[in-house]
Write a protein that holds these residues in place. Structure first.
Motif, PDB file in Angstrom:
ATOM      1  N   THR A 127      93.119 -56.608  41.538  1.00 29.88           N
ATOM      2  CA  THR A 127      92.138 -57.682  41.674  1.00 29.88           C
ATOM      3  C   THR A 127      92.009 -58.083  43.140  1.00 29.88           C
ATOM      4  OG1 THR A 127      93.756 -59.460  41.336  1.00 29.88           O
ATOM      5  CG2 THR A 127      92.710 -58.545  39.372  1.00 29.88           C
ATOM      6  N   ALA A 128      90.922 -58.741  43.448  1.00 34.27           N
ATOM      7  CA  ALA A 128      90.611 -59.108  44.837  1.00 34.27           C
ATOM      8  C   ALA A 128      91.365 -60.363  45.265  1.00 34.27           C
ATOM      9  CB  ALA A 128      89.108 -59.320  44.992  1.00 34.27           C
ATOM     10  N   CYS A 129      91.671 -60.429  46.564  1.00 34.87           N
ATOM     11  CA  CYS A 129      92.318 -61.585  47.173  1.00 34.87           C
ATOM     12  C   CYS A 129      91.575 -61.972  48.444  1.00 34.87           C
ATOM     13  CB  CYS A 129      93.769 -61.278  47.527  1.00 34.87           C
ATOM     14  SG  CYS A 129      94.849 -60.932  46.122  1.00 34.87           S
ATOM     15  N   LEU A 130      91.726 -63.227  48.828  1.00 33.78           N
ATOM     16  CA  LEU A 130      91.210 -63.714  50.117  1.00 33.78           C
ATOM     17  C   LEU A 130      92.355 -64.464  50.788  1.00 33.78           C
ATOM     18  CD1 LEU A 130      88.768 -64.008  52.030  1.00 33.78           C
ATOM     19  CD2 LEU A 130      88.235 -66.157  50.854  1.00 33.78           C
ATOM     20  N   HIS A 131      93.071 -63.752  51.680  1.00 37.57           N
ATOM     21  CA  HIS A 131      94.304 -64.264  52.288  1.00 37.57           C
ATOM     22  C   HIS A 131      93.988 -65.046  53.561  1.00 37.57           C
ATOM     23  CE1 HIS A 131      98.432 -64.735  53.054  1.00 37.57           C
ATOM     24  NE2 HIS A 131      98.790 -63.519  53.418  1.00 37.57           N
ATOM     25  N   LEU A 140      92.250 -64.189  62.276  1.00 37.14           N
ATOM     26  CA  LEU A 140      93.659 -64.556  62.113  1.00 37.14           C
ATOM     27  C   LEU A 140      94.587 -63.366  62.285  1.00 37.14           C
ATOM     28  CD1 LEU A 140      95.842 -66.634  61.323  1.00 37.14           C
ATOM     29  CD2 LEU A 140      95.389 -66.043  58.924  1.00 37.14           C
ATOM     30  N   TYR A 141      94.294 -62.252  61.600  1.00 33.09           N
ATOM     31  CA  TYR A 141      95.270 -61.176  61.492  1.00 33.09           C
ATOM     32  C   TYR A 141      95.182 -60.107  62.577  1.00 33.09           C
ATOM     33  CZ  TYR A 141      96.346 -63.227  56.975  1.00 33.09           C
ATOM     34  OH  TYR A 141      96.736 -64.097  56.001  1.00 33.09           O
ATOM     35  N   ASP A 142      94.009 -59.826  63.080  1.00 31.74           N
ATOM     36  CA  ASP A 142      93.887 -58.747  64.068  1.00 31.74           C
ATOM     37  C   ASP A 142      94.750 -58.956  65.303  1.00 31.74           C
ATOM     38  OD1 ASP A 142      92.190 -57.538  62.337  1.00 31.74           O
ATOM     39  OD2 ASP A 142      90.382 -57.722  63.556  1.00 31.74           O
ATOM     40  N   PRO A 143      94.851 -60.181  65.858  1.00 24.01           N
ATOM     41  CA  PRO A 143      95.681 -60.359  67.059  1.00 24.01           C
ATOM     42  C   PRO A 143      97.175 -60.218  66.808  1.00 24.01           C
ATOM     43  CG  PRO A 143      94.055 -62.131  66.842  1.00 24.01           C
ATOM     44  CD  PRO A 143      94.097 -61.407  65.536  1.00 24.01           C
ATOM     45  N   ALA A 167      98.075 -63.474  40.911  1.00 25.52           N
ATOM     46  CA  ALA A 167      96.965 -63.705  41.838  1.00 25.52           C
ATOM     47  C   ALA A 167      97.303 -63.267  43.258  1.00 25.52           C
ATOM     48  CB  ALA A 167      96.547 -65.167  41.803  1.00 25.52           C
ATOM     49  N   ALA A 168      98.604 -63.332  43.630  1.00 25.42           N
ATOM     50  CA  ALA A 168      99.104 -62.889  44.949  1.00 25.42           C
ATOM     51  C   ALA A 168      98.626 -63.820  46.062  1.00 25.42           C
ATOM     52  CB  ALA A 168      98.738 -61.434  45.207  1.00 25.42           C
ATOM     53  N   ASP A 169      98.693 -63.348  47.298  1.00 20.27           N
ATOM     54  CA  ASP A 169      98.372 -64.191  48.456  1.00 20.27           C
ATOM     55  C   ASP A 169      96.858 -64.334  48.582  1.00 20.27           C
ATOM     56  OD1 ASP A 169     100.963 -64.719  49.142  1.00 20.27           O
ATOM     57  OD2 ASP A 169     100.867 -63.797  51.132  1.00 20.27           O
ATOM     58  N   THR A 170      96.356 -65.432  48.056  1.00 19.42           N
ATOM     59  CA  THR A 170      94.926 -65.691  48.094  1.00 19.42           C
ATOM     60  C   THR A 170      94.685 -67.181  47.971  1.00 19.42           C
ATOM     61  OG1 THR A 170      92.777 -65.110  47.109  1.00 19.42           O
ATOM     62  CG2 THR A 170      94.613 -65.458  45.589  1.00 19.42           C
ATOM     63  N   ILE A 171      93.551 -67.621  48.465  1.00 14.20           N
ATOM     64  CA  ILE A 171      93.052 -68.936  48.125  1.00 14.20           C
ATOM     65  C   ILE A 171      92.064 -68.761  46.968  1.00 14.20           C
ATOM     66  CG2 ILE A 171      93.391 -69.804  50.473  1.00 14.20           C
ATOM     67  CD1 ILE A 171      90.336 -69.536  50.894  1.00 14.20           C
ATOM     68  N   TRP A 172      91.602 -69.858  46.411  1.00 10.12           N
ATOM     69  CA  TRP A 172      90.576 -69.778  45.376  1.00 10.12           C
ATOM     70  C   TRP A 172      89.268 -69.290  45.991  1.00 10.12           C
ATOM     71  CZ3 TRP A 172      89.508 -69.720  40.369  1.00 10.12           C
ATOM     72  CH2 TRP A 172      88.181 -69.959  39.969  1.00 10.12           C
ATOM     73  N   ILE A 203      96.230 -70.267  53.954  1.00  9.78           N
ATOM     74  CA  ILE A 203      96.042 -68.833  53.703  1.00  9.78           C
ATOM     75  C   ILE A 203      96.481 -68.445  52.295  1.00  9.78           C
ATOM     76  CG2 ILE A 203      96.188 -68.233  56.147  1.00  9.78           C
ATOM     77  CD1 ILE A 203      99.061 -67.324  55.691  1.00  9.78           C
ATOM     78  N   ILE A 204      97.129 -69.360  51.578  1.00 11.53           N
ATOM     79  CA  ILE A 204      97.389 -69.184  50.151  1.00 11.53           C
ATOM     80  C   ILE A 204      97.104 -70.515  49.466  1.00 11.53           C
ATOM     81  CG2 ILE A 204      99.062 -67.325  50.454  1.00 11.53           C
ATOM     82  CD1 ILE A 204     101.304 -69.331  49.914  1.00 11.53           C
ATOM     83  N   MET A 205      97.255 -70.528  48.168  1.00  8.99           N
ATOM     84  CA  MET A 205      96.802 -71.672  47.394  1.00  8.99           C
ATOM     85  C   MET A 205      97.606 -72.939  47.632  1.00  8.99           C
ATOM     86  SD  MET A 205      95.615 -70.186  43.707  1.00  8.99           S
ATOM     87  CE  MET A 205      94.303 -68.938  43.631  1.00  8.99           C
ATOM     88  N   GLY A 206      96.885 -74.053  47.535  1.00 10.78           N
ATOM     89  CA  GLY A 206      97.458 -75.385  47.497  1.00 10.78           C
ATOM     90  C   GLY A 206      96.948 -76.084  46.247  1.00 10.78           C
ATOM     91  N   ILE A 207      97.045 -77.401  46.232  1.00  9.53           N
ATOM     92  CA  ILE A 207      96.707 -78.158  45.031  1.00  9.53           C
ATOM     93  C   ILE A 207      95.244 -77.985  44.636  1.00  9.53           C
ATOM     94  CG2 ILE A 207      96.358 -80.519  44.193  1.00  9.53           C
ATOM     95  CD1 ILE A 207      99.121 -81.187  45.347  1.00  9.53           C
TER      96      ILE A 207
END
Length: 264
Positions: A127-131, A140-143, A167-172, A203-207
């Protein structure tokens, strides 16, 4: 079959599903092995912030396969790479990660796929994630340099009445909504420590992400994992439990301690 989820530490867990034991995102480093994250909003906290609750030998006992959602330091580290048998089946998110795992000496590396891949009677669907924040992943990640790509996984088996969604490392975002609508999982594990970066955001879910998942899957049991272990986390188990009590989520949202086993 009896589905169980054993919280190890951070995103590391052991899922027993359809009679198969999957080790998820092994991070075996000693407490404090990684220095504070320079771009974290929270300063001065080395990672991991806790010791493993059990020995590496106990974690690996009976494991049939390892699921590696991505290769960030807190999801697959050199200590885990050395401890895991080189002929252990490993599932990587794509060919890029798979090649890195092969370079570490692993001989049975498999790739998660949207259409599913079968292992010992269990089908794993990528499944897809948005980290990170929409449109800002490369910023964020390239540097660093690190990959921003991550895979979630849905587990399905004719031997299990319920489906499990990691769900792994993702936000909603719409990818999580799509996974829920497509697979209708009854149990969903959320990396929910709200790890955040300075001048960037979470970069990952919160409340608020947890609430969005609950609205999308109101009958599902949610598990909060990836808690109280990384230096850039902003949401603790204690804080999440206060939210649970205040909002009457006691039967909906579980927050296991390190070493705790949930029977699902």
């Amino acid at each position: 079959m009896s589905m169980t989820f054993k919280q190890i530490r951070s995103a590391t867990a052991v899922l027993t599903f359809g009679g198969v034991r999957f080790l998820i995102d092994p991070w075996f480093a000693d407490k404090g092995a990684f220095p504070p994250i320079p771009i974290a909003k929270t300063k001065g906290r080395a990672s991991p912030m806790t010791d493993l609750p059990v020995s590496v030998e106990e974690i690996l006992a009976g494991v049939d396969a390892v699921v590696v959602t991505h290769l960030h330091f807190d999801h697959f580290d050199s200590t885990a790479a050395e401890a895991i048998p080189k002929d252990m089946p490993l599932f990587g998110q794509d060919e890029i990660d798979a090649e890195e795992l092969r370079k570490m000496g692993f001989s049975d590396v498999r790739i998660l796929r949207d259409e599913g891949v079968v292992f010992k009677g269990v089908t794993l669907y990528r499944t897809a994630c948005l980290h990170g924040q929409p449109g800002r992943i490369a910023e964020l990640y390239d540097p660093l340099p690190m990959r921003g790509e991550v895979a979630g996984v849905v587990f399905v088996s004719p031997n299990e009445p319920k489906k499990f969604y990691l769900a792994a490392d993702t936000i909603w975002f719409e990818g999580v909504r799509a996974a829920i609508e497509c697979h209708r999982p009854e149990v969903i594990a959320l990396n929910a420590a709200e790890a955040s970066c300075e001048n960037y955001g979470r970069i990952i879910m919160g409340i608020e992400d947890i609430e969005a998942v609950h609205r999308a899957a109101p009958e599902a049991t949610l598990i909060a994992t990836h808690m109280d272990a990384v230096g850039h986390a902003e949401l603790s188990r204690a804080g999440l439990r206060r939210f649970i009590v205040e909002n009457h989520y006691e039967k909906t949202l579980l927050v296991p301690e390190d070493g705790e086993v949930l029977s699902l």
